[in-house]
Design an enzyme around this catalytic site. Structure first.
Site, PDB file in Angstrom:
ATOM      1  N   SER A   1       0.875  -1.173   0.000  1.00  0.00           N
ATOM      2  CA  SER A   1       0.000   0.000   0.000  1.00  0.00           C
ATOM      3  C   SER A   1       0.911   1.221   0.000  1.00  0.00           C
ATOM      4  O   SER A   1       2.107   1.101   0.318  1.00  0.00           O
ATOM      5  CB  SER A   1      -0.843  -0.012   1.283  1.00  0.00           C
ATOM      6  OG  SER A   1      -1.370   1.272   1.568  1.00  0.00           O
TER       7      SER A   1
ATOM      8  N   TYR B   1      -1.073  -1.322  10.501  1.00  0.00           N
ATOM      9  CA  TYR B   1      -1.297  -1.473   9.053  1.00  0.00           C
ATOM     10  C   TYR B   1      -0.055  -0.998   8.285  1.00  0.00           C
ATOM     11  O   TYR B   1       0.456  -1.689   7.404  1.00  0.00           O
ATOM     12  CB  TYR B   1      -2.543  -0.665   8.648  1.00  0.00           C
ATOM     13  CG  TYR B   1      -2.953  -0.862   7.203  1.00  0.00           C
ATOM     14  CD1 TYR B   1      -3.657  -2.002   6.803  1.00  0.00           C
ATOM     15  CD2 TYR B   1      -2.640   0.076   6.227  1.00  0.00           C
ATOM     16  CE1 TYR B   1      -4.025  -2.192   5.482  1.00  0.00           C
ATOM     17  CE2 TYR B   1      -3.004  -0.097   4.914  1.00  0.00           C
ATOM     18  CZ  TYR B   1      -3.701  -1.232   4.535  1.00  0.00           C
ATOM     19  OH  TYR B   1      -4.063  -1.413   3.215  1.00  0.00           O
TER      20      TYR B   1
HETATM   21  N1  LIG Z   1      -8.800  -0.476  -0.480  1.00  0.00           N
HETATM   22  C1  LIG Z   1      -7.708   0.256  -0.438  1.00  0.00           C
HETATM   23  O1  LIG Z   1      -7.757   1.490  -0.500  1.00  0.00           O
HETATM   24  C2  LIG Z   1      -6.355  -0.393  -0.377  1.00  0.00           C
HETATM   25  C3  LIG Z   1      -5.248   0.434  -0.553  1.00  0.00           C
HETATM   26  C4  LIG Z   1      -3.984  -0.144  -0.494  1.00  0.00           C
HETATM   27  C5  LIG Z   1      -3.850  -1.498  -0.281  1.00  0.00           C
HETATM   28  N2  LIG Z   1      -4.953  -2.258  -0.082  1.00  0.00           N
HETATM   29  C6  LIG Z   1      -4.746  -3.675   0.186  1.00  0.00           C
HETATM   30  O2  LIG Z   1      -5.399  -4.442  -0.796  1.00  0.00           O
HETATM   31  C7  LIG Z   1      -5.747  -5.725  -0.244  1.00  0.00           C
HETATM   32  C8  LIG Z   1      -7.204  -6.010  -0.544  1.00  0.00           C
HETATM   33  O3  LIG Z   1      -7.994  -5.059   0.141  1.00  0.00           O
HETATM   34  P1  LIG Z   1      -9.465  -4.619  -0.316  1.00  0.00           P
HETATM   35  O4  LIG Z   1      -9.465  -3.147  -0.348  1.00  0.00           O
HETATM   36  O5  LIG Z   1      -9.890  -5.395  -1.512  1.00  0.00           O
HETATM   37  O6  LIG Z   1     -10.263  -5.044   1.003  1.00  0.00           O
HETATM   38  P2  LIG Z   1     -11.533  -5.979   1.234  1.00  0.00           P
HETATM   39  O7  LIG Z   1     -11.817  -5.895   2.671  1.00  0.00           O
HETATM   40  O8  LIG Z   1     -12.603  -5.670   0.254  1.00  0.00           O
HETATM   41  O9  LIG Z   1     -10.964  -7.435   0.870  1.00  0.00           O
HETATM   42  C9  LIG Z   1     -10.024  -8.104   1.671  1.00  0.00           C
HETATM   43  C10 LIG Z   1     -10.367  -9.583   1.657  1.00  0.00           C
HETATM   44  O10 LIG Z   1      -9.376 -10.271   2.434  1.00  0.00           O
HETATM   45  C11 LIG Z   1     -10.056 -11.286   3.158  1.00  0.00           C
HETATM   46  N3  LIG Z   1      -9.302 -11.678   4.350  1.00  0.00           N
HETATM   47  C12 LIG Z   1      -9.096 -10.943   5.475  1.00  0.00           C
HETATM   48  N4  LIG Z   1      -8.415 -11.665   6.365  1.00  0.00           N
HETATM   49  C13 LIG Z   1      -8.170 -12.872   5.794  1.00  0.00           C
HETATM   50  C14 LIG Z   1      -7.509 -14.053   6.219  1.00  0.00           C
HETATM   51  N5  LIG Z   1      -6.966 -14.123   7.444  1.00  0.00           N
HETATM   52  N6  LIG Z   1      -7.448 -15.109   5.379  1.00  0.00           N
HETATM   53  C15 LIG Z   1      -8.022 -15.057   4.158  1.00  0.00           C
HETATM   54  N7  LIG Z   1      -8.657 -13.961   3.684  1.00  0.00           N
HETATM   55  C16 LIG Z   1      -8.739 -12.878   4.502  1.00  0.00           C
HETATM   56  C17 LIG Z   1     -11.376 -10.641   3.552  1.00  0.00           C
HETATM   57  O11 LIG Z   1     -12.335 -11.622   3.932  1.00  0.00           O
HETATM   58  C18 LIG Z   1     -11.731  -9.884   2.278  1.00  0.00           C
HETATM   59  O12 LIG Z   1     -12.520 -10.646   1.405  1.00  0.00           O
HETATM   60  C19 LIG Z   1      -5.417  -5.649   1.243  1.00  0.00           C
HETATM   61  O13 LIG Z   1      -4.158  -6.253   1.480  1.00  0.00           O
HETATM   62  C20 LIG Z   1      -5.320  -4.164   1.488  1.00  0.00           C
HETATM   63  O14 LIG Z   1      -4.508  -3.851   2.583  1.00  0.00           O
HETATM   64  C21 LIG Z   1      -6.201  -1.743  -0.138  1.00  0.00           C
END
Ligand SMILES: NC(=O)c1ccc[n+]([C@@H]2O[C@H](COP(=O)([O-])OP(=O)(O)OC[C@H]3O[C@@H](n4cnc5c(N)ncnc54)[C@H](O)[C@@H]3O)[C@@H](O)[C@H]2O)c1
Length: 288
Positions: A141, A154
């Site tokens: 991120s 985080y």
């Molecule tokens: N949304 C943002 O702005 C953003 C920005 C930078 C990075 N990210 C990163 O992108 C990735 C995806 O995030 P997102 O925004 O799609 O979030 P989201 O919450 O929509 O999806 C995350 C998924 O991970 C699953 N998950 C959580 N813990 C888990 C575990 N222990 N085992 C298996 N699955 C698990 C959740 O059930 C969920 O379906 C994450 O690593 C997040 O940190 C997101």
């Protein structure tokens, strides 16, 4: 360099039932890959895979469980004969809170899922990735390099993921395999919608310049990852404007750290956040 074709490749995506993981899986699928979605809720994951099509399967597993991740890789090989690409994307974000106000169990859970979960996912898949000269994608991120105030675990986890991906890329080159670090700004998924629901978080978000607040769609983030895999890119940064910050981080970070320390609005928000205890919820993947 010729493009890495996704046709007939097999990709395993954790956190694949929704958000960026599912959106990436959709792009990979459309470009000819078979896809193994992995997420906590087995039914939702199977349903998401069914919506993608016949070349997708869904498996319920927790990325913090190394045995479960080894089993997932074995099931992927059973179903499709191989794994070429692993995207360690599963992650959680705590509700914003100061280190002082955050439940230690929540702090540790964030690191367990976001940092060690990425390691466990990748370690289980590495024999396949090496054998097939494939690719590892680790999802960091912009919090790998911006100040992580109110989101310390985080930001710690994402800085760890960045280092992990960079080291892996160096180590995998001898095998003709590669690793990429994906960095996103704000993407409009459940994580961000829920993370910025509190008034403290909204007041904090309002202190960011507006061009950094604009959110990508999950589909845009997923396309950036699929394009990056085809290019075997070392870094996948979306939106692109964050590339400038990443390049200039050594200069910008001391200035922005000082602003965090001295800006009266930010310090007022932190004073309020310090009084608000944040505890672990069932959404963070373990029951109370
Ligand atoms: N949304 C943002 O702005 C953003 C920005 C930078 C990075 N990210 C990163 O992108 C990735 C995806 O995030 P997102 O925004 O799609 O979030 P989201 O919450 O929509 O999806 C995350 C998924 O991970 C699953 N998950 C959580 N813990 C888990 C575990 N222990 N085992 C298996 N699955 C698990 C959740 O059930 C969920 O379906 C994450 O690593 C997040 O940190 C997101």
């Amino acid at each position: 360099m010729s493009k890495y074709s996704l046709a007939d490749k097999v990709a395993l995506v954790t956190g694949g039932a929704q958000g960026i993981g599912l959106a990436t899986a959709r792009h990979l699928y459309e470009r000819g890959a078979s896809v193994v979605l992995v997420d906590l809720d087995p039914e939702a994951t199977i349903l998401a895979a069914e919506e993608l099509g016949a070349r997708a399967i869904g498996i319920g597993a927790d990325v913090t469980d190394i045995g479960a991740m080894q089993d997932v890789v074995a099931r992927a090989v059973d179903a499709f004969g191989r794994v070429d690409i692993v995207m360690a994307n599963a992650g959680i974000a705590p509700a914003p809170a100061t280190v002082r106000a955050m439940d230690p169990a929540l702090f540790e859970r964030v690191l367990d899922v976001n940092a060690l979960g990425v390691y466990r996912t990748v370690h289980a898949a590495l024999p396949q990735v090496v054998e097939n000269k494939g690719q590892v994608i680790v999802v960091a991120s912009v919090y790998a390099f911006v100040n992580g105030v109110m989101l310390a675990p985080y930001a710690m986890s994402k800085a760890a993921v960045e280092q992990f991906g960079r080291a892996l890329r160096g180590e995998l080159a001898q095998h003709g395999a590669s690793a990429s670090v994906a960095y996103f700004g704000f993407v409009d998924t459940a994580m961000v919608q829920e993370g910025f629901a509190s008034s403290v978080a909204q007041r904090f978000e309002a202190t960011f310049p507006s061009f950094l607040r604009r959110r990508l769609t999950a589909a845009q983030a997923g396309k950036a990852v699929a394009d990056g895999i085809e290019d075997r890119a070392p870094r996948i940064i979306a939106p692109r404007r964050w590339t400038v910050y990443s390049v200039l981080r050594g200069l910008l970070n001391p200035l922005l750290d000082r602003r965090t320390e001295r800006n009266a609005t930010i310090q007022g928000i932190l004073r309020d956040a310090d009084k608000r205890q944040i505890t672990l919820s069932s959404r963070d993947g373990i029951s109370r």
